[in-house]
Design an enzyme around this catalytic site. Structure first.
Site, short mmCIF file in Angstrom:
data_model
loop_
_atom_site.label_atom_id
_atom_site.label_comp_id
_atom_site.label_asym_id
_atom_site.label_seq_id
_atom_site.Cartn_x
_atom_site.Cartn_y
_atom_site.Cartn_z
N ASP A 183 24.77 9.88 -47.77
CA ASP A 183 23.41 9.65 -48.25
C ASP A 183 22.60 9.15 -47.06
O ASP A 183 22.64 7.97 -46.72
CB ASP A 183 23.40 8.61 -49.38
CG ASP A 183 21.99 8.26 -49.83
OD1 ASP A 183 21.15 9.17 -49.90
OD2 ASP A 183 21.74 7.07 -50.09
N GLU A 196 23.29 14.58 -48.86
CA GLU A 196 22.14 14.66 -49.75
C GLU A 196 20.91 15.04 -48.94
O GLU A 196 20.67 14.50 -47.86
CB GLU A 196 21.91 13.32 -50.46
CG GLU A 196 20.84 13.42 -51.54
CD GLU A 196 20.72 12.15 -52.35
OE1 GLU A 196 21.15 12.16 -53.51
OE2 GLU A 196 20.21 11.16 -51.80
N ASP A 227 22.92 2.66 -51.76
CA ASP A 227 23.13 3.73 -50.77
C ASP A 227 24.58 4.20 -50.79
O ASP A 227 24.87 5.38 -50.59
CB ASP A 227 22.80 3.23 -49.35
CG ASP A 227 21.35 2.83 -49.19
OD1 ASP A 227 20.48 3.58 -49.65
OD2 ASP A 227 21.10 1.76 -48.62
#
Length: 158
Positions: A7, A66, A139
């Site tokens: 991420d 992502e 996160d």
């Protein structure tokens, strides 16, 4: 199959390593690459060095990242895009191909709802992995969700 989920962010980059085997997912490791306030060049270097360490300590069958989300501030979008580009290049150099998922795809895969909140994603990550403790910060749960999304996508393609 060992999957690295990432991420990306400009302050913290969440990462998660899961072992996916016959529909069962086990969390191996998860954490943050912390990026200190500095010039953009040094922040990108710090991010890439953190990723280097992860790849030195583990080998992966698959990597998933992502995609950046839409932000209203153009400066934020540009900064995130530069971090994302650096991450993409580093992954290609070290590992090769990687999968990309939008935040909506990740939320839908993990919670069943494309508009789920980060807290709902965190709840489902904890539940899907059978964990007793909450994972913080978000996160990290987002990175786990990316890895779980990729594991589910691989099962569908097989």
């Amino acid at each position: 199959m060992k999957i690295l989920g990432i991420d990306p962010g400009s302050r913290n980059c969440g990462y998660a390593i899961i072992e996916a085997n016959k529909g069962k997912n086990i969390l191996i490791e998860a954490g943050l690459i912390k990026i200190k306030p500095n010039t953009l060049q040094y922040q990108i270097t710090e991010l890439c060095e953190g990723l280097d360490l992860i790849f030195k300590n583990h080998s992966f069958d698959e990597v998933a990242i992502e995609d950046i989300f839409f932000a209203y501030n153009p400066k934020t979008v540009l900064k995130l895009a530069q971090f994302r580009g650096a991450l993409s290049l580093k992954i290609l150099q070290i590992h090769g191909d990687f999968a990309e998922y939008t935040p909506l795809q990740v939320k839908k895969a993990v919670t069943g709802k494309a508009k789920a909140t980060k807290e709902q994603v965190a709840f489902m990550v904890k539940r899907l992995l059978g964990l007793s403790k909450d994972i913080k910060p978000l996160d990290i749960t987002d990175a786990i969700a990316v890895a779980l999304t990729h594991a589910a996508n691989l099962r569908v393609r097989v």
